[in-house]
Design a protein around this motif. Sequence first.
Motif, PDB file in Angstrom:
ATOM      1  N   PRO A 245       0.937  -1.227   0.205  1.00  0.00           N
ATOM      2  CA  PRO A 245      -0.233   0.042  -0.089  1.00  0.00           C
ATOM      3  C   PRO A 245       0.768   1.205   0.015  1.00  0.00           C
ATOM      4  CG  PRO A 245       0.100  -1.139   2.074  1.00  0.00           C
ATOM      5  CD  PRO A 245       0.678  -1.880   1.202  1.00  0.00           C
ATOM      6  N   LYS A 246       0.351   2.270  -0.709  1.00  0.00           N
ATOM      7  CA  LYS A 246       1.193   3.398  -0.899  1.00  0.00           C
ATOM      8  C   LYS A 246       1.530   3.958   0.588  1.00  0.00           C
ATOM      9  CE  LYS A 246       0.558   8.177  -3.108  1.00  0.00           C
ATOM     10  NZ  LYS A 246       0.613   8.996  -1.954  1.00  0.00           N
ATOM     11  N   GLY A 247       0.470   4.063   1.242  1.00  0.00           N
ATOM     12  CA  GLY A 247       0.743   4.918   2.797  1.00  0.00           C
ATOM     13  C   GLY A 247       0.225   6.335   2.691  1.00  0.00           C
ATOM     14  N   ALA A 248       0.318   6.837   3.783  1.00  0.00           N
ATOM     15  CA  ALA A 248      -0.163   8.217   3.955  1.00  0.00           C
ATOM     16  C   ALA A 248       0.818   9.337   3.340  1.00  0.00           C
ATOM     17  CB  ALA A 248      -0.861   8.853   5.350  1.00  0.00           C
ATOM     18  N   ASP A 249       0.316  10.481   2.717  1.00  0.00           N
ATOM     19  CA  ASP A 249       1.338  11.304   2.456  1.00  0.00           C
ATOM     20  C   ASP A 249       1.939  11.815   3.658  1.00  0.00           C
ATOM     21  OD1 ASP A 249       0.775  11.213  -0.141  1.00  0.00           O
ATOM     22  OD2 ASP A 249      -0.851  12.665  -0.118  1.00  0.00           O
ATOM     23  N   VAL A 250       3.096  12.266   3.486  1.00  0.00           N
ATOM     24  CA  VAL A 250       4.236  12.604   4.694  1.00  0.00           C
ATOM     25  C   VAL A 250       4.643  14.132   4.351  1.00  0.00           C
ATOM     26  CG1 VAL A 250       6.054  12.212   5.997  1.00  0.00           C
ATOM     27  CG2 VAL A 250       4.804  10.197   5.227  1.00  0.00           C
ATOM     28  N   THR A 251       4.595  14.989   5.459  1.00  0.00           N
ATOM     29  CA  THR A 251       4.933  16.191   5.234  1.00  0.00           C
ATOM     30  C   THR A 251       5.875  16.652   6.627  1.00  0.00           C
ATOM     31  OG1 THR A 251       2.911  16.859   4.195  1.00  0.00           O
ATOM     32  CG2 THR A 251       4.408  18.594   5.261  1.00  0.00           C
ATOM     33  N   ARG A 252       6.996  17.023   6.217  1.00  0.00           N
ATOM     34  CA  ARG A 252       7.924  17.224   7.176  1.00  0.00           C
ATOM     35  C   ARG A 252       7.511  18.319   8.382  1.00  0.00           C
ATOM     36  NH1 ARG A 252      13.329  14.200   6.837  1.00  0.00           N
ATOM     37  NH2 ARG A 252      13.509  13.528   4.459  1.00  0.00           N
ATOM     38  N   GLU A 253       7.636  18.212   9.338  1.00  0.00           N
ATOM     39  CA  GLU A 253       7.013  19.392  10.019  1.00  0.00           C
ATOM     40  C   GLU A 253       7.993  19.644  11.061  1.00  0.00           C
ATOM     41  OE1 GLU A 253       3.448  17.942  11.760  1.00  0.00           O
ATOM     42  OE2 GLU A 253       2.421  17.911  10.071  1.00  0.00           O
TER      43      GLU A 253
END
Length: 459
Positions: A245-253
Motif C-alpha cells: 500500500p502507498k501509505g499516507a502522504d508525509v510532510t516534514r513538520e
Amino acid sequence: MRFSITRGPATKVAGLLLGVALALAVPRPSHADIFEAHEFTLPNGLDVVVVPNHLSPVVVQAVAYKAGAADGLPGKNGIAHFLEHLMFKGTDTLAPGQFSREIDKRGGSDNAYTSQDVTVYHQEIAKEHLELVMKMEADRMVNLRLTDAIVLPERDVILQERGERIDNQPGGRLGEAVDATLYLNHPYRLPVIGWRHEMERYTTEDALAFYKRFYSPSNAVLVVGGDVTVEDVRKLAEKYFGPLPKGADVTRERLHEPPPAAPRRVSLSDERVRQPYLVRSYLAPNYRNAKGNEGYALTVLSEILTGGSAGRLYRRMVIEQQSALAVDSGYDGGPYDIGRFNFYATPRQGGDLAAVEQEIDRQIAAVLKDGVTDQEVADAKRRLQISAVKARDSVSGPVFMVADALGKGRTLADVQAWPERIGAVTAADVLAAATQIFKPANSVTGTLLPKPAQEAAQP
C-alpha cells in the motif's frame, strides 16, 4: 553498530489495473555522467534507482526512508534510531535476527544508519541473492511485528550505545554541546541517538507510531547497484514492493531556525583528554535552498582551505608554522533544512590552542579581504572532479550517495550534475559565498581541553 553520528500480508491490487500501471513505470535514464543510473517510480510512489556496475558479480541494495531524528515528536527525537534497531526484530515470516542471518550465511553483509534526515538500510551480497534481500526488505517495510518483550531489551542496547559513543567519549559530548548551541530552535540541535533521560522512557507504542507514520513506499527510495540490469530490478521491485500500500502522504513538520544574534562558545574539560581540540561551525545554506551555485562554491572553498598539502590552512599551519598536528574544514550541504561549514584543528603536542584558533581567524579574514585566486579555484575544482570520477569504480559508493541524497529531498539529476556545477564555480562565487557565511554571529566555537590534575582529583 547501527548508528550514525553519521544503522501482515500486503494489500492486494487488482491484477489488471496493477499490470497497466506498472507498464507506465518506465525507467528514465539520467543524462549526466558520473555513473550510469536509471530511475523509475512504482504506482505506489516508491522511487527506484538502478546503478549498473558489472565489475564483479555483486549487488548492493539500499532503502532510504525520508525520516530521521529531526522528524521525531518532542521528547522522542531519538526514536528514529531506536526504530532502526527494531527493524531487525522480525515480521510474521521472519524471526527476530533472521534477516541478518539469512544474508550472513550467504556470504553477504547488512547494516543501517540513521541521521537527522534519513534512515538507510543496506545489504551487499552475491547477485543471485538479490531477490531474497529485496523480498525481505519489502516484507519489513509494512509487516514489522513488535512487542514489549522485543522492544524493551533493545532499549537497553541503545542506552548502552549512547554510553559508549557519547557519554564516555569527550569528543562526542563536545559535539552534542556544539550542535545544541549552533541551532537555537531547529531540531538539528538534538542528538540523533536521543537524550538519555528521554531514551529511558521510549515505548513500543512510540516506535510503532513512528513506523506507521513514515515507513511506506511513497516515503522511501530503493537503490540497487552492481551487477544488475534495469529490467531485472524493475521486475523484482514490481513483484515485491509493487503490491504494498502507498501509505499516507508525509510532510516534514519542523521548527524554523531564527537568525543568529551573537557568536557563541562552548568548552569541555575532561581528564581523559590528552590533546586539545577545536571545532568551529558556521550555519550555511544547503544544496536545496542555496542561491545559484552557492553550495558548490562552499565545497570549492573548503578544498582551497584544507585540500591536502595544497590547502591554505594545511600548508600554513601544518607545514610552515608546524603549529598544528592536523587541520581540516568541510562543507556539509546535504541536510534537508540547513547546511554548515566546519573547521577542525589539533595543535602539536604542547602547542597553543588559542594560537591555532587565531590562525584560522587570520585565514578567514584573508579570504574575506582578498578572495581566492583563479588558479586556486581551478586546482580545487580539478581535484574535486577527479574524486567524482573515481566514484564510478565503486559498487557501493554511488548507491549510498544516491540513497542519502534522494532521502534528503534532492534528485538524481542533482547528484549526477555535481561535477558540472563544481566546474561552473568562479573565484567571485567563492568570495560571495564566504562573505555570506563567515559572520561571527553565525558561528559556534567549541574547545576540548585536558582537565587540570588538581581539578580532576576533586570528587
